[in-house]
Design an enzyme around this catalytic site. Sequence first.
Site, PDB file in Angstrom:
ATOM      1  N   ASP A 282       7.929 -21.490  15.631  1.00  0.00           N
ATOM      2  CA  ASP A 282       6.704 -21.804  16.344  1.00  0.00           C
ATOM      3  C   ASP A 282       7.021 -21.888  17.832  1.00  0.00           C
ATOM      4  O   ASP A 282       8.186 -21.941  18.238  1.00  0.00           O
ATOM      5  CB  ASP A 282       6.136 -23.131  15.848  1.00  0.00           C
ATOM      6  CG  ASP A 282       4.694 -23.339  16.271  1.00  0.00           C
ATOM      7  OD1 ASP A 282       4.106 -22.406  16.845  1.00  0.00           O
ATOM      8  OD2 ASP A 282       4.170 -24.441  16.038  1.00  0.00           O
ATOM      9  N   ASP A 526       6.270 -27.758  11.717  1.00  0.00           N
ATOM     10  CA  ASP A 526       6.117 -29.203  11.776  1.00  0.00           C
ATOM     11  C   ASP A 526       4.746 -29.675  11.304  1.00  0.00           C
ATOM     12  O   ASP A 526       4.487 -30.874  11.280  1.00  0.00           O
ATOM     13  CB  ASP A 526       6.366 -29.718  13.200  1.00  0.00           C
ATOM     14  CG  ASP A 526       5.441 -29.060  14.216  1.00  0.00           C
ATOM     15  OD1 ASP A 526       4.584 -28.259  13.809  1.00  0.00           O
ATOM     16  OD2 ASP A 526       5.583 -29.354  15.415  1.00  0.00           O
TER      17      ASP A 526
END
Length: 787
Positions: A282, A526
């Site tokens: 990410d 996450d």
Amino acid sequence: MPDDSVRSILRIFSSNVLTVFNAVVGGCFLFLLVLGAWQDALFGFFVLANTGIGLAQELRARHTLNRLAVLNAPRALARRNGEDVECGVADVVLDDLLVLRPGEQLVADAVVVESQGLEVDESALTGEANPVLAAAGRELLSGAVIVGGAGLARVVRLGTESYAWRITAEARRFSLVDSELRQSIARVIRWVSLALIPFGAVIVNGQMQAVGGWQSAFSSGAWRDAAVAAVASIIAMVPAGLVFMTSVALAVGAARLARRRVLMHELAAVEILARVDALCIDKTGTLTDGSLVLDRVETLGDGVEGWQSALAWFSSDLAANATTLAIGAAFGSEPDAAPSRTVPFSSRHKWSGAQFPRGPAGTWVLGGADVLLPRLGASGDLEERAASMAVSSRTLLLAHSLEPLPDREDGKAPDLPRTLTPVALLALRERVRPDAAETIRYFAEQGVQLYVISGDDPRTVAAVAAEAGIQGPLVGVDARTLPSDPTLLQETLRTERIFGRVTPEQKRAMVLALQSLGRTVAMTGDGVNDALALKRADLAIAMGTGTPVARAVANVVLLDDQFTSLPEVVAEGRRVIWNVERLAKLFLSKTVYAIMLGVAFGALLLPFPFLPRQLSVVDGLTIGLPAIALALLPDAPVYRRGFLGRAARFCIPSGIIVGAAVIAASGYSFATGVPTAEVRTTAVITLTLSALWVLVVLARPFTVLTASIVVGAYAGFVLVLMIPFAWRFLELAQPPADALAVGIGTAAAASVCLEIVHRTLRRRPARSTSPSRRDAARVPPLRRRRR
């Protein structure tokens, strides 16, 4: 929500305890205890160790999956019959009106029916960084968090139909890491266990015939010695210590990583670290540290005096957010007087304002350029200028007016002053981690392809990737344009590396597409939106500050949220897996020669020339004690698939050579009428010297540690031969000089043959698939200095 996706304790117990391996080895262990031959039952330790390790790993995985949940809210507030009623989450029903307030989490999928400036944070679900304004009619997903305003929402989906369940149903499903090493070892043990049935029959019959036949053996009591010899032959075939030592090596690797703030949920994940060649990451929290930094400021027109002081005030305001705090770092002097009126920032209207009585006099407005410019009637050139800055940055506009801030009506968004003059454009960018470029360069050198997959704007994602040093085509792809066909998606992934506006389902599809291309995929994440992709990835890596779902699904958790920890993690995985491969070659070479010896002596109707205790000592000198040290060597070569093939090419010829040496030496002793005890001594010497050369080959290239291992093994054997107690315990006897000479000679010939096999394998073209010290993973120098 039902909980039927994890394995029951009964299934876990039966799959780890009721196995062919445990039946064979455990049965032999109990049989020897019944016979009173406890000295020959030392191998029983491995049965308990292997079973205990398997049970512990699966029970821990079950406990982790049971705690996996999107919803953390213990209670819900519902409006029923005109009254607000607090109830448990399980008591919420369809068509309930949920009362939504700041700080609360949505416990079911619902449609907004009344909104009073309702703002919802769905970042953990969708990856979109900014809160969204939820007007009446908008559908909200379970797990979203209310961050502003208030409202009512009607429940439309519950239980297994809700988003919270669908996003975790697959994640909660029990699965182990796709470990080639574990699968290969399990396959070998399964093959050996099945082969023990026919081989065991040959061996038992051979030992009974060697003491005079079945009837004579039972009538004279000689069946006890024959049975012990048969057990020794059968147990020698099983690589009982391989699973144990593999688990030890993986556990030591996990412990080393834990000291570096890296938590391993599953030991076998260390292996996957060694062969990852595609890493999906990410943007926020991985390439960047999540904070903003002021990139540049462009003044517009002649400017207005005091604009720097106005910006300084916005950053010092109690309601300052991360954006205004980043701006304030560049402007120090605040206005002399406090503002007489303010409008705090809100994601609804996306601007904040302050009215000052003097220096800098007037009204100042700071907000998103894309929001303010259209309302100011700015020129097309100015809008194009702001749009070009927004490609790679978050762009704000500072505007000034001599008019006061309009009065604000309750429940409505504030109005801007009628006349505003653009003063400055401010570009902010996410702060790229200072050592991200070094980490990315490391992965490039190691042949690991990086894919940046984010829910943010693809242009912003591409700009951050370029600044972080990612090479290749850096034009961000809007995931909304991606094909749904898996084959077409594979073609896209062959050429593109940067993706924005990616949904959770698309992340999973991209992971599956990369795996279809033959890649070993690691995925970092996450949020809940990453859970599906994390579950499907070969290796799931979560940040320590991530959501409980991401941490529960992950195989690896970076407790300090440091992307720069990954090179050390990969290097540790490669170190462990290469050491385990050396261990496997040691153990499986022994399995090959043990099968050869058992079948040969059983078929020839000759007494098996070893007692179980003698084989235990030989194993300890040639495999057990050296394996402990070999499992901890510091090498970190690049790992490639094909473990079982590489092991077979080495173990089969090596085992045949060692077995042939023992058969030749023992056959000579039997042929010349040497007593059984002396034959066993000759066989022990021949086997130990031959098997030690296998250790010599696998300990190369020699270092101080590996040389010490080899010297220690030879010294230990000499010590055993010199201690009288060892002779009595092992039931050894001094063999005739000619038999001893034949034993040592055949061991020397076996060592020469082992050396020839080793050098031949090194010269073969297939050598390119084997790990090499030249491929050793290099940990970035910055991390070495920190250690």
